[in-house]
Scaffold this motif. Structure first.
Motif, PDB file in Angstrom:
ATOM      1  N   SER A  49      35.917  50.366-107.159  1.00  0.00           N
ATOM      2  CA  SER A  49      37.201  50.603-106.483  1.00  0.00           C
ATOM      3  C   SER A  49      38.046  49.332-106.385  1.00  0.00           C
ATOM      4  O   SER A  49      37.525  48.221-106.336  1.00  0.00           O
ATOM      5  CB  SER A  49      36.962  51.162-105.082  1.00  0.00           C
ATOM      6  OG  SER A  49      36.184  50.248-104.350  1.00  0.00           O
TER       7      SER A  49
ATOM      8  N   LEU B 195      31.620  43.260-103.196  1.00  0.00           N
ATOM      9  CA  LEU B 195      32.822  42.980-102.388  1.00  0.00           C
ATOM     10  C   LEU B 195      32.996  41.472-102.199  1.00  0.00           C
ATOM     11  O   LEU B 195      34.120  40.957-102.256  1.00  0.00           O
ATOM     12  CB  LEU B 195      32.726  43.675-101.025  1.00  0.00           C
ATOM     13  CG  LEU B 195      32.902  45.200-101.029  1.00  0.00           C
ATOM     14  CD1 LEU B 195      32.760  45.746 -99.617  1.00  0.00           C
ATOM     15  CD2 LEU B 195      34.260  45.609-101.602  1.00  0.00           C
TER      16      LEU B 195
ATOM     17  N   ALA C 140      36.442  51.595-101.186  1.00  0.00           N
ATOM     18  CA  ALA C 140      35.245  50.751-101.049  1.00  0.00           C
ATOM     19  C   ALA C 140      34.503  51.105 -99.758  1.00  0.00           C
ATOM     20  O   ALA C 140      33.274  51.231 -99.742  1.00  0.00           O
ATOM     21  CB  ALA C 140      35.647  49.275-101.030  1.00  0.00           C
TER      22      ALA C 140
ATOM     23  N   THR D 232      31.970  52.014-104.599  1.00  0.00           N
ATOM     24  CA  THR D 232      32.315  50.698-104.031  1.00  0.00           C
ATOM     25  C   THR D 232      32.554  49.664-105.121  1.00  0.00           C
ATOM     26  O   THR D 232      33.509  48.895-105.062  1.00  0.00           O
ATOM     27  CB  THR D 232      31.195  50.214-103.090  1.00  0.00           C
ATOM     28  OG1 THR D 232      30.976  51.223-102.110  1.00  0.00           O
ATOM     29  CG2 THR D 232      31.570  48.925-102.398  1.00  0.00           C
TER      30      THR D 232
END
Length: 340
Positions: A17, A135, A23, A14
């Motif tokens: 990526s 993220l 992810a 994750t």
């Protein structure tokens, strides 16, 4: 070992990526590898915790996939940093909030933490939060600052408020985690690196507390009161680590709060900074309560209490290092502007 390696693999996929599908795959590997660790004891509460965790994480993963597909549909981009479609950004924010356990998607987190063993609880509070935070970091420039600020203030308020009447230490640490997420979310649209700094220091302090609890084998406040005879020096250090997590100067935990308040003031958000600072006082109350039970009080009972045996096991190096860093990192603050 297999589950631990899968966790590391999922987290690494994750974080490294660029493509949304990769992810998402990393998040799924993470979820599936932590489930057996939660349900390991086969206790009904552990099974319930694993089920709750699976349901929320599956919903959040579906929302992540849905938001990235909607964005790709409108812009033709699968790149994580190219999140430009407004609706996709809103869906993604709620998905990541669900993954992290931020308000208003926080209900699962204290329950899951309470049903897990202490070391699994540590993994849930630290490593499992890294991929969603990564993220958030990568998409921070395109997220809605108003929504994030609102969620952050609600997280800080509810995390402090709901932790006040808890007697189970894992639940108190879960609500503490929710209020810390508020501090991380409020600053991410303006200074993402500051969010990461806050996260790293939070992981450091929480690890120290969880590992200490694991050493003295304490799960609730009533047993914490009599645990000081087991390892007096460790309990004294626990007092300082708890105060550091509360954000009191001159300890490490004061550093991220200080920098975040400074950055919010620069962004003309002084009222927001005042509100979130006042809300952190709620958290200070239950940290002080934990610290009080850990070191200052003898149990207020008229009946004779069984004192626990002093354990002469040497404290592990990992706990020693994490506690020292949790207490003494404030002098590095002049270096921070060069990093940010």
């Amino acid at each position: 070992l297999m589950y631990a390696l899968s966790l590391l693999l999922g987290t690494t996929i994750t974080i490294t990526s660029n493509h949304w599908i990769m992810a998402w795959a990393g998040l799924e590997i993470n979820t599936l590898s932590i489930l057996p660790l939660i349900a390991k004891s086969h206790h009904p509460r552990a099974i319930e915790a694993a089920t709750k965790y699976f349901m929320t994480q599956a919903t959040a993963s579906a929302l992540v996939l849905f938001s990235s597909m909607t964005n790709a549909w409108h812009t033709g981009q699968w790149d994580i940093t190219q999140m430009t479609h407004t609706t996709s950004c809103l869906i993604l924010t709620s998905a990541i909030a669900m993954k992290l356990g931020m308000v208003p998607f926080h209900f699962w987190f204290p329950e899951v933490l309470q049903g897990s063993p202490i070391i699994t609880g540590l993994i849930l509070s630290t490593i499992m939060k890294l991929p969603p935070i990564a993220l958030l970091y990568m998409t921070s420039h395109s997220l809605n600052p108003t929504l994030l600020t609102l969620m952050a203030i609600m997280s800080a308020a509810l995390g402090g408020w709901m932790g006040l009447n808890q007697t189970q230490i894992r639940k108190i640490l879960a609500f503490s985690s929710i209020s810390h997420l508020g501090w991380m979310a409020i600053i991410i649209p303006f200074s993402p690196k500051l969010t990461m700094l806050n996260f790293y220091l939070y992981v450091l302090m929480t690890s120290a507390i969880f590992l200490t609890m694991n050493t003295v084998k304490v799960l609730k406040l009533s047993t914490l009161m009599t645990s000081w005879t087991k390892a007096p020096a460790l309990n004294t250090m626990l007092l300082l680590t708890l105060l550091s997590l509360a954000g009191l100067p001159p300890l490490t935990g004061f550093l991220p709060k200080w920098l975040i308040i400074q950055e919010l003031t620069k962004q003309n958000m002084a009222p927001t900074a005042i509100i979130i600072s006042l809300l952190s006082l709620l958290g200070l109350f239950f940290y002080l309560r934990l610290a009080y039970c850990a070191t200052i009080t003898l149990p207020p009972h008229t009946t004779n209490h069984m004192k626990q045996w002093h354990t002469y096991k040497p404290t592990s190096t990992l706990i020693a290092i994490s506690i020292v860093m949790s207490i003494m990192l404030l002098p590095i603050s002049p270096m921070i502007p060069t990093i940010l």
